[in-house]
Each structure stands twice: as C-alpha cells, then as structure tokens.
Enzyme design. Sequence first.
Site, PDB file in Angstrom:
ATOM      1  N   SER A 113       0.858  -1.480   0.072  1.00 23.26           N
ATOM      2  CA  SER A 113      -0.144  -0.302   0.039  1.00 23.26           C
ATOM      3  C   SER A 113       1.209   0.953   0.068  1.00 23.26           C
ATOM      4  O   SER A 113       1.719   1.132   0.268  1.00 23.26           O
ATOM      5  CB  SER A 113      -1.069   0.037   1.302  1.00 23.26           C
ATOM      6  OG  SER A 113      -1.444   0.948   1.688  1.00 23.26           O
ATOM      7  N   TYR A 142      -1.072  -0.525   9.821  1.00 23.22           N
ATOM      8  CA  TYR A 142      -0.781  -1.277   9.028  1.00 23.22           C
ATOM      9  C   TYR A 142       0.108  -1.681   7.640  1.00 23.22           C
ATOM     10  O   TYR A 142       0.935  -2.248   7.018  1.00 23.22           O
ATOM     11  CB  TYR A 142      -2.172  -1.167   7.949  1.00 23.22           C
ATOM     12  CG  TYR A 142      -2.302  -1.158   6.780  1.00 23.22           C
ATOM     13  CD1 TYR A 142      -3.140  -2.650   6.793  1.00 23.22           C
ATOM     14  CD2 TYR A 142      -2.186  -0.743   5.521  1.00 23.22           C
ATOM     15  CE1 TYR A 142      -2.765  -3.323   5.470  1.00 23.22           C
ATOM     16  CE2 TYR A 142      -2.055  -1.217   4.214  1.00 23.22           C
ATOM     17  CZ  TYR A 142      -3.176  -2.169   3.981  1.00 23.22           C
ATOM     18  OH  TYR A 142      -3.586  -3.344   3.088  1.00 23.22           O
ATOM     19  N   HIS A 185     -12.996   3.231   3.430  1.00 28.95           N
ATOM     20  CA  HIS A 185     -12.342   3.786   3.193  1.00 28.95           C
ATOM     21  C   HIS A 185     -13.222   5.535   2.444  1.00 28.95           C
ATOM     22  O   HIS A 185     -14.199   5.500   2.514  1.00 28.95           O
ATOM     23  CB  HIS A 185     -11.203   3.677   2.277  1.00 28.95           C
ATOM     24  CG  HIS A 185      -9.825   2.856   2.782  1.00 28.95           C
ATOM     25  ND1 HIS A 185      -9.797   1.650   2.122  1.00 28.95           N
ATOM     26  CD2 HIS A 185      -9.452   3.309   3.103  1.00 28.95           C
ATOM     27  CE1 HIS A 185      -8.500   1.184   2.838  1.00 28.95           C
ATOM     28  NE2 HIS A 185      -7.818   2.391   3.230  1.00 28.95           N
TER      29      HIS A 185
HETATM   30  P1  GDP Z   1      -6.187   7.258   4.139  1.00 33.41           P
HETATM   31  O1  GDP Z   1      -6.177   7.336   2.411  1.00 33.41           O
HETATM   32  O2  GDP Z   1      -5.013   6.102   4.701  1.00 33.41           O
HETATM   33  O3  GDP Z   1      -6.550   8.678   4.581  1.00 33.41           O
HETATM   34  O4  GDP Z   1      -8.000   6.995   3.954  1.00 33.41           O
HETATM   35  P2  GDP Z   1      -8.761   7.210   4.101  1.00 33.41           P
HETATM   36  O5  GDP Z   1      -9.513   6.665   2.911  1.00 33.41           O
HETATM   37  O6  GDP Z   1      -9.953   6.387   4.985  1.00 33.41           O
HETATM   38  O7  GDP Z   1      -9.450   8.715   4.139  1.00 33.41           O
HETATM   39  C1  GDP Z   1      -9.161   9.561   3.601  1.00 33.41           C
HETATM   40  C2  GDP Z   1      -9.297  10.859   3.140  1.00 33.41           C
HETATM   41  O8  GDP Z   1     -10.946  10.828   3.093  1.00 33.41           O
HETATM   42  C3  GDP Z   1      -8.494  11.440   5.157  1.00 33.41           C
HETATM   43  O9  GDP Z   1      -8.566  12.552   5.025  1.00 33.41           O
HETATM   44  C4  GDP Z   1     -10.527  11.201   5.466  1.00 33.41           C
HETATM   45  O10 GDP Z   1     -10.452  12.644   6.391  1.00 33.41           O
HETATM   46  C5  GDP Z   1     -11.340  12.409   4.845  1.00 33.41           C
HETATM   47  N1  GDP Z   1     -12.584  11.394   4.881  1.00 33.41           N
HETATM   48  C6  GDP Z   1     -13.651  12.638   4.751  1.00 33.41           C
HETATM   49  N2  GDP Z   1     -14.926  11.692   4.251  1.00 33.41           N
HETATM   50  C7  GDP Z   1     -14.826  10.554   4.754  1.00 33.41           C
HETATM   51  C8  GDP Z   1     -15.324   8.903   5.581  1.00 33.41           C
HETATM   52  O11 GDP Z   1     -16.731   9.656   5.097  1.00 33.41           O
HETATM   53  N3  GDP Z   1     -14.632   8.105   5.518  1.00 33.41           N
HETATM   54  C9  GDP Z   1     -13.429   7.602   5.129  1.00 33.41           C
HETATM   55  N4  GDP Z   1     -12.779   7.056   5.808  1.00 33.41           N
HETATM   56  N5  GDP Z   1     -12.971   9.045   5.376  1.00 33.41           N
HETATM   57  C10 GDP Z   1     -13.303  10.482   5.256  1.00 33.41           C
END
Ligand code: GDP
Length: 324
Positions: A113, A142, A185
């Site tokens: 990843s 992770y 995500h």
């Molecule tokens: P990351 O890429 O490992 O940070 O994983 P995520 O896909 O969970 O989050 C990506 C970004 O999207 C982060 O800045 C989160 O705060 C934002 N985000 C906005 N809304 C959401 C939501 O409803 N769920 C998640 N998982 N992330 C969100």
Amino acid sequence: MTERDFPLAGKRVFVAGHLGMVGSAITRVLRQRGCAVLTAPRPGVDLRRQEEVERWMRAERPDAVFLAAARVGGIWANHTRPAEFIYDNLAIQSAVIEGARRAGVGKLLFLGSSCIYPKLATQPIAEGELLTGPLEPTNEWYAVAKIAGIKLCQAYRRQYGCNYISLMPTNLYGPGDNFNLQSAHVIPALMHKMHKAKVSDGAEVVVWGSGAPRREFLHVDDLADAALHLMEVYSGEEQINVGTGRDLTIAELAQMIGEVTGFRGRLAYDRSKPDGTLRKCLDVTRMARLGWRAKIDLRSGLADTYRWFVGAEDALRMRAAGGR
Ligand code: GDP
C-alpha cells in the site's frame, strides 16, 4: 517492448484473499487469461496460521501466488483496531510467503500500500522514499506490517533465490469495496452516505476532516491488470508503485461523488475527524517504463462503482424481503 519472462497463461495460480476487492478483481482477470485459479477454502484454511497454509499449499502446488489477503480498512478502523491491523497482516504474509517457499512456488507477488511511505515523503512519491522518514501515525500499524512484507520478499530473494516481488498500489476503489461506514475508505464511505441521503431526501452529508488533503485513486480493475503485467515482466528487489500519478482534494472528490450519485444537498466538514496525511500521490515512472499505464478515469470508475453498490444494495434488500 518489455519482455514477458513469466507468462501466466496455463499456470496454476493461487490468489490469497480471493474474496476481497483486490483478490476478486485479480481472479477475474486471471480466469479471462486462461489460468487455473486456486483459492484457499474458508473455513478450512486460516491464512494467519502457518501450518494450515503450508499443508494446503504443499497439496495444491501452485506455480504462482498473488498475495492479496490482508486486514484492510480506512482511517478510523486503523485508529481504533491497531492490534488487528498489525498482527493479522504480519501473520498472513509470513504464513503465505514461507508456505510458498516450502511448496516451491516459482513466483509470488506481494501487494502492499502507498501508506508504507513516510508522512513527509517528497511528492509524487518514488520507490526510493521507503524508510527515509517517520510514517503517518493514523495507519502506521498497517504500514509497518506491509513494510515487513516487502522486506520478507527481499530477504527470501537474497537468501533463498525466490523470485518474490512487491507491488505498492495507491488508494484503491471499485466493485466489491467495503461500504461499511465505520471501516470504509473515503470513496465507499462518501458514496454510501450520499446514496442514503439521496433516497431519504437528506439535506446534508458529513465529510470527515477539512477536505484539503489530496489523494490519488486507482480503480481495482486497473490494479488487477497491473498486477498481472508485473508478475509477467518484473523480477527485481525493489517494490514497484502502481497508480495514476494524478491526485485531487477530498473536497473535489466529494463533489464528484455528489455528481455521480445525484446527491444535491450540502457537504458539512467535520474537523474533529482526522485528515491523515496531507498528500499521497505516487510517482509511477518505473511502472510506465515497465510498459503499463492506468486506463480507467476517476469519474467513469466512480460511476461503475456506484452502479455496483446500488445493485448490491438491491440484492441485499430483496434477500431480506424474501426472508433469506
Ligand atoms: P487514508 O487515505 O489512509 O487517509 O484513508 P481514508 O480513505 O479513510 O481517508 C482519506 C481522507 O478522506 C482522510 O482525509 C479522511 O478524513 C477523508 N474522509 C472524508 N470523509 C470520509 C469518510 O466518510 N470516511 C473516511 N474513511 N474518510 C473520509
């Protein structure tokens, strides 16, 4: 032209993690290319248990392995279940990689990843940035496990001469993704929330964080295509990045998902939720030199994912209504 020194057609290929989004996409493409796909039965073989994995692999004798099994989840799941994220991933990859060596597997591709790279890595992130600085704390459990997976492949290559390689995908999305709001995500989470709001005339959807972080997204069918390509053409020690090389802000993404789902309400930013790393975009020059580029653009990939999600929702509802 890049040479295919390990052609997959006609080979027996074990896909570890075939029920997940990545594993199922790889399985689909392998079948299209005429491979015999082997999958470990569940229940029966727990991929975290060395003995169970070894016994099964010695009996099945695959020619190649795609190691796509992993405990995965979004920013909140990583934050609240760190032990599962580090232990399950370490256990799965150790069991499958050692099992492959003992079963005499000719080639193995380990999927990691982009979060293996340092929080403050130079963007877009080149492969050489690995282990040059501290990790993003929200997913370091992770990330540490995945870095250990890359190192396992390198160590097995050096000591045992195993042709085991590693692929680092950027943030993935697509059919088969996890749409559970607590562990999803960002793409499936926002798609799910906006769909729910649309069908119930909700006026507002909450987006976590500030909307300012930048992310790059790759459709899982592109990833599957890239994984097969790498398996056939690459035999090196360094992990190879796979992405589109293009990123956008979470706010821009939220707007695009609104357009795709038809949600016309307001977006409210919840700044009490973590932003995570500020930018994450991979340098995909090496993969381009190996003769591969992403083909699915984000908007049509999102539309495809949304169609799948609505279909899956309808199927669940019909099953519930039918009492099954
Ligand atoms: P990351 O890429 O490992 O940070 O994983 P995520 O896909 O969970 O989050 C990506 C970004 O999207 C982060 O800045 C989160 O705060 C934002 N985000 C906005 N809304 C959401 C939501 O409803 N769920 C998640 N998982 N992330 C969100």
